[in-house]
Design a protein around this motif. Structure first.
Motif, PDB file in Angstrom:
ATOM      1  N   MET A 193     -35.088  43.101  11.598  1.00  0.00           N
ATOM      2  CA  MET A 193     -34.221  42.492  10.510  1.00  0.00           C
ATOM      3  C   MET A 193     -33.100  41.829  11.041  1.00  0.00           C
ATOM      4  O   MET A 193     -32.330  42.312  11.902  1.00  0.00           O
ATOM      5  N   ASP A 198     -30.261  41.138   4.379  1.00  0.00           N
ATOM      6  CA  ASP A 198     -31.743  41.191   4.041  1.00  0.00           C
ATOM      7  C   ASP A 198     -32.095  42.546   3.761  1.00  0.00           C
ATOM      8  O   ASP A 198     -33.351  42.594   3.282  1.00  0.00           O
ATOM      9  N   MET A 201     -33.872  42.868   0.326  1.00  0.00           N
ATOM     10  CA  MET A 201     -35.115  42.440   0.238  1.00  0.00           C
ATOM     11  C   MET A 201     -36.029  43.716   0.348  1.00  0.00           C
ATOM     12  O   MET A 201     -37.072  43.775  -0.395  1.00  0.00           O
ATOM     13  N   TYR A 289     -40.012  38.197   6.573  1.00  0.00           N
ATOM     14  CA  TYR A 289     -39.316  37.364   5.265  1.00  0.00           C
ATOM     15  C   TYR A 289     -40.189  36.535   4.498  1.00  0.00           C
ATOM     16  O   TYR A 289     -40.218  36.146   3.434  1.00  0.00           O
TER      17      TYR A 289
END
Ligand SMILES: Cc1cc2nc3c(=O)[nH]c(=O)nc-3n(C[C@H](O)[C@H](O)[C@H](O)COP(=O)(O)OP(=O)(O)OC[C@H]3O[C@@H](n4cnc5c(N)ncnc54)[C@H](O)[C@@H]3O)c2cc1C
Length: 302
Positions: A193, A198, A201, A289
């Motif tokens: 990551m 992030d 997410m 992603y």
């Protein structure tokens, strides 16, 4: 009094170790610093010595206990593998200059020998060892079953405490993370990551399936994005969920050690050669992603 000496400040673990020691047919002495435990330990068949001394810290008695073991001709010393027990075991073995094995996963006493197995190289190898002469081992819970036997004796044992070891203060450990060992589903984020933001997410994915969030060591200890209680592996939490999803996790042996007992392992990694794929039941080769938002959306649409 040749025989076996047992100690653990965890009463249940002490009972298990005494029960095994008694089953070998040798004389068993258990020590405790807690008078209230004496009767419980004696009921497993050990002769119990309640230690009296100037310190209430077991590790202050390493030298005195080494002397006691020598005087009594004790051959094997079984100590519960807790932080405190490991300290005491190392101290006793140091003073006796004798054989010692930590955190054994298998243990059998045959005559004067202690046969044991333990993991080495971060869980990569299991080493089998036979310890002769006076031997000290630390043993975790659950290896033996508690058995009630004819009760042994209970006596007091006056020992000299090493006054260089002092208790300065007691402070409770403040735990920030969740208890991953009790979690049914875990989404684990790794160093693949890019940015702390992030994490949101991956949180979304975890929420969509009712999972807790875990991580690899670097995420907790190097980047400090999640609390230390949340990293999984040989030096972190050992988990047993129904489902583990590793995202951007390479799957090094020290991490996989903590994941081995997950029922279903899913790996998401953009490197098809990532070792985690070897342990995984399902694998997705792809960029997290792209993959993670797609899975989250698909689950929400179910
Ligand atoms: C004594 C010792 C004890 C240790 N104990 C532990 C422990 O308890 N727990 C632990 O976790 N580690 C432990 N480690 C560290 C361990 O060896 C590994 O270094 C660590 O687990 C690697 O973490 P990682 O998989 O997050 O990172 P990395 O190994 O850096 O892997 C990152 C992965 O992310 C992938 N990736 C990158 N970008 C993306 C993307 N966009 N999409 C998808 N995938 C991507 C990469 O292909 C790579 O496989 C220990 C090490 C030692 C020496």
């Amino acid at each position: 009094m040749a025989g076996i000496l047992v100690y653990s400040e965890q009463t249940g673990l002490a009972e298990e170790l005494i029960s095994y020691a008694v089953s070998t047919g040798k004389a068993v002495t258990a020590i405790t610093f807690n008078e209230e435990d004496a009767g419980i330990l004696a009921s497993c068949g050990a002769d119990v010595c309640v230690v009296k001394g100037a310190s209430d810290m077991p590790e202050a008695y390493g030298k005195a206990l080494a002397g006691f073991i020598k005087d009594k001709g004790i051959e094997q010393v079984l100590i519960g593998a807790t932080a405190r027990g490991r300290n005491l075991a190392a101290s006793i073995a140091g003073y006796l200059d004798c054989a010692m094995a930590s955190d054994v996963s298998y243990l059998q006493i045959v005559g004067p020998d202690l046969i044991c197995q333990r993991m080495t190289y971060g869980g990569l190898l299991v080493s089998s060892e036979t310890l002769s002469g006076i031997s000290v081992v630390t043993v975790g819970p659950g290896m033996f079953e508690k058995q009630e036997k004819a009760a042994g004796t209970i006596t007091s044992l006056q020992l000299d405490a090493d006054n260089r070891v002092k208790l300065v203060a007691r402070e409770p450990v403040v735990k920030q993370g969740v208890d991953l060992t009790a979690a049914d589903k875990i989404v684990c984020v790794g160093m693949g990551m890019d940015k702390e933001e992030d994490l949101e997410m991956v949180r979304q994915l975890a929420q969509s399936i009712g999972a807790e969030l875990g991580c690899t060591r670097g995420i907790a200890e190097e980047r400090h994005w999640l609390p230390p209680e949340q990293y999984i592996g040989i030096s972190g939490q050992v988990i047993k969920p129904q489902l583990y999803i590793g995202i951007g996790v390479s799957g090094q042996v020290q991490h996989v050690y903590g994941v081995r007992e997950a029922k279903v392992i899913v790996a998401v990694n953009n490197d098809e050669k990532a070792p985690l794929f070897k342990s995984a039941d399902y694998g997705i080769v792809g960029d997290m992603y792209e993959v993670v938002p797609l899975i989250t959306e698909a689950i929400r649409n179910l």
